[in-house]
Design a protein around this motif. Structure first.
Motif, PDB file in Angstrom:
ATOM      1  N   ASP A   4     -10.106 -11.208   4.248  1.00  0.00           N
ATOM      2  CA  ASP A   4      -9.774  -9.854   4.459  1.00  0.00           C
ATOM      3  C   ASP A   4      -8.614  -9.779   4.575  1.00  0.00           C
ATOM      4  O   ASP A   4      -7.989 -10.257   5.815  1.00  0.00           O
ATOM      5  CB  ASP A   4     -11.119  -9.778   5.120  1.00  0.00           C
ATOM      6  N   ILE A   5      -8.225  -8.823   3.916  1.00  0.00           N
ATOM      7  CA  ILE A   5      -6.749  -8.412   4.557  1.00  0.00           C
ATOM      8  C   ILE A   5      -6.794  -6.828   4.857  1.00  0.00           C
ATOM      9  O   ILE A   5      -5.963  -5.936   5.132  1.00  0.00           O
ATOM     10  CB  ILE A   5      -6.117  -8.596   3.168  1.00  0.00           C
ATOM     11  N   THR A   6      -7.814  -6.253   4.954  1.00  0.00           N
ATOM     12  CA  THR A   6      -8.020  -5.247   5.526  1.00  0.00           C
ATOM     13  C   THR A   6      -7.666  -4.652   7.455  1.00  0.00           C
ATOM     14  O   THR A   6      -6.589  -3.675   6.927  1.00  0.00           O
ATOM     15  CB  THR A   6     -10.126  -4.662   5.701  1.00  0.00           C
ATOM     16  N   THR A   7      -7.667  -5.575   8.320  1.00  0.00           N
ATOM     17  CA  THR A   7      -6.570  -5.081   8.484  1.00  0.00           C
ATOM     18  C   THR A   7      -4.787  -4.851   9.053  1.00  0.00           C
ATOM     19  O   THR A   7      -4.631  -4.195   9.061  1.00  0.00           O
ATOM     20  CB  THR A   7      -7.129  -7.006  10.561  1.00  0.00           C
ATOM     21  N   GLN A   8      -4.905  -6.473   8.089  1.00  0.00           N
ATOM     22  CA  GLN A   8      -3.109  -6.110   7.702  1.00  0.00           C
ATOM     23  C   GLN A   8      -2.924  -4.053   7.133  1.00  0.00           C
ATOM     24  O   GLN A   8      -1.596  -3.959   7.056  1.00  0.00           O
ATOM     25  CB  GLN A   8      -2.729  -7.094   6.937  1.00  0.00           C
ATOM     26  N   ILE A   9      -3.698  -3.988   6.010  1.00  0.00           N
ATOM     27  CA  ILE A   9      -3.008  -2.447   5.524  1.00  0.00           C
ATOM     28  C   ILE A   9      -3.551  -1.410   5.880  1.00  0.00           C
ATOM     29  O   ILE A   9      -2.811  -0.992   6.024  1.00  0.00           O
ATOM     30  CB  ILE A   9      -4.554  -2.853   4.158  1.00  0.00           C
TER      31      ILE A   9
END
Length: 142
Positions: free
Chosen positions: A20-25
């Motif tokens: 899950d890369i949502t937070t980084q994006i």
């Protein structure tokens, strides 16, 4: 119109993995200062992809099992006999036929426009890999 470009670096640890890369994006969108426009994410790999889906642990286990069952790694694939990098990864390339290397999302009010249950995943199909990337391109107004 302004643009913002950045590369997210990842390390993967499993043969098939959902990260899950949502937070980084979202953090990079906030840092860009752009309020309205478009965010495009692209994986520059042929065995790793970008996907929008729900983040729920049992569903993620189901997704992994589905991918493993859909194209078993153990089959005799021609690509594995001539792979230029020595990796038996034909299964990963074949799974990639069902995925997209990129996703474009709207930006509104400085936030990504995502559905209630949507998260952004980096999908590794040929891990583990020490160095993977997702390129982020933002275009819009501040």
């Amino acid at each position: 119109m302004k643009t913002f470009n950045e590369t997210l670096s990842l390390t993967t640890h499993q043969p098939i993995e959902l990260i899950d890369i949502t937070t980084q994006i979202k953090d990079r969108v906030a840092a860009s200062g752009l309020r309205d426009g478009l965010a495009t994410l692209i994986s520059p790999h042929t065995t790793a992809y970008v996907n929008l889906n729900e983040r729920e642990p049992r569903l993620q286990e189901d997704m992994l099992r589905f991918l493993q069952d859909l194209v078993p790694r153990e089959r005799d694939y021609g690509h594995n006999r001539v792979a230029v990098d020595g990796r038996d990864n034909a299964h990963a390339h074949l799974l990639g036929l069902f995925m997209s290397a990129s996703a474009t999302l709207p930006l509104a009010g400085g936030d990504l426009v995502l559905g209630t249950w949507q998260s952004i995943f980096f999908v590794e199909l040929d891990g583990p890999r020490p160095a993977r990337q997702v390129h982020l391109n933002l275009i819009g107004e501040a």
